[in-house]
Design an enzyme around this catalytic site. Structure first.
Site, PDB file in Angstrom:
ATOM      1  CD  GLU A  60      -2.687  -1.459   2.398  1.00 52.49           C
ATOM      2  OE1 GLU A  60      -3.912  -1.633   2.356  1.00 52.49           O
ATOM      3  OE2 GLU A  60      -2.031  -1.526   3.460  1.00 52.49           O
ATOM      4  CD  GLU A  67      -2.905  -6.396   4.299  1.00 51.51           C
ATOM      5  OE1 GLU A  67      -2.337  -5.294   4.364  1.00 51.51           O
ATOM      6  OE2 GLU A  67      -2.868  -7.127   3.273  1.00 51.51           O
TER       7      GLU A  67
END
Length: 253
Positions: free
Chosen positions: A108, A128
């Site tokens: 990210e 995640e």
């Protein structure tokens, strides 16, 4: 600035290094604050034209520091988000130089940059879901803007990694190097830094903002942003330098 982030300047390029190699550069609160401070510096100092974000010790960033997470620490900065940059990148160009892993928050962080240069052995992913979490720092929102939605969906739901060759094929990264990614990023940064700084900044601004503009307003909004560039001293200098076959002397105004 935090010792967890190092900065140096080379020929108008601000190199920002996440310095937590013992933790695979997992993002901590201190590191996020250090990056945010570096981004403020990049935009505020006229002599700085381009930024490079990289990691020490052969890894870009392995994501959020889970030990800090368990302590209740958030590796974010108010107004800038995760890593001090995800929600508010700098106005000037920012290049990610990726070695090793860009995973979870690290990916990210990478996709918040404007350009990416990666070593051929780099790996990318948002794992995640494997930890019962969601890629909430822009991964599930921003990744579909940069690669096909079905591929982004696969990465998000499986948590699997892709290599540099696949990332390049998808258009997720700009250049793949057999040597140090930082060297490749410096080469790219030098090319950008040699151009008119006003033109570079506004070109980035239009590229980033115009995708959300209504079709019938696009040219009007673009004109509002670029008109000052065309009447700037730099525009005249660029034309004069071309005519005189010399290197431009940019003033940024």
């Amino acid at each position: 600035m935090s010792e967890e982030v190092m900065t140096e300047v080379e020929d108008g390029v601000l190199i920002v290094t996440i310095n937590r190699p013992e933790a695979k550069n997992a993002m901590s609160k201190a590191a996020a604050e250090g990056i945010a401070a570096a981004m403020d510096r990049l935009d505020s100092e006229d002599d700085l034209r381009v930024g490079i974000l990289t990691g020490a010790g052969g890894t870009f960033c392995s994501g959020m520091d889970l030990k800090g997470f368990l302590r209740g620490e958030s590796p974010s900065v108010e107004g800038r988000g995760f890593g001090g940059v995800v929600q508010k990148p700098p106005e000037k160009p920012l290049i990610a130089a990726v070695e090793g892993y860009a995973l979870a928050g690290g990916l990210e962080l990478m996709i918040a940059c404007d350009l990416v240069v990666a070593n051929e052995n780099a790996k990318f992913g948002i794992p995640e879901t494997k930890r019962g979490l969601v890629a909430a720092a822009g991964g599930v929102m921003m990744l579909p803007d940069q690669i096909p939605e079905r591929i982004a969906m696969e990465l998000a739901l499986t948590g699997d990694f892709i290599d540099a060759a696949r990332a390049y094929e998808l258009g997720l990264i700009n250049r793949v190097t057999s040597g140090a990614a930082l060297d490749g990023a410096k080469e790219l940064a030098a090319t950008i830094a040699a151009n008119g700084p006003l033109a570079v900044r506004v070109s980035k601004q239009v590229l980033k903002q115009s995708r959300g503009w209504p079709m019938e307003e696009r040219y009007k909004r673009q004109t509002d942003l670029i008109a000052p560039v065309f009447v700037s001293e730099d525009a005249r200098e660029g034309a004069a330098a071309f005519a005189e076959k010399r290197k431009p002397n940019w003033k940024g105004k």
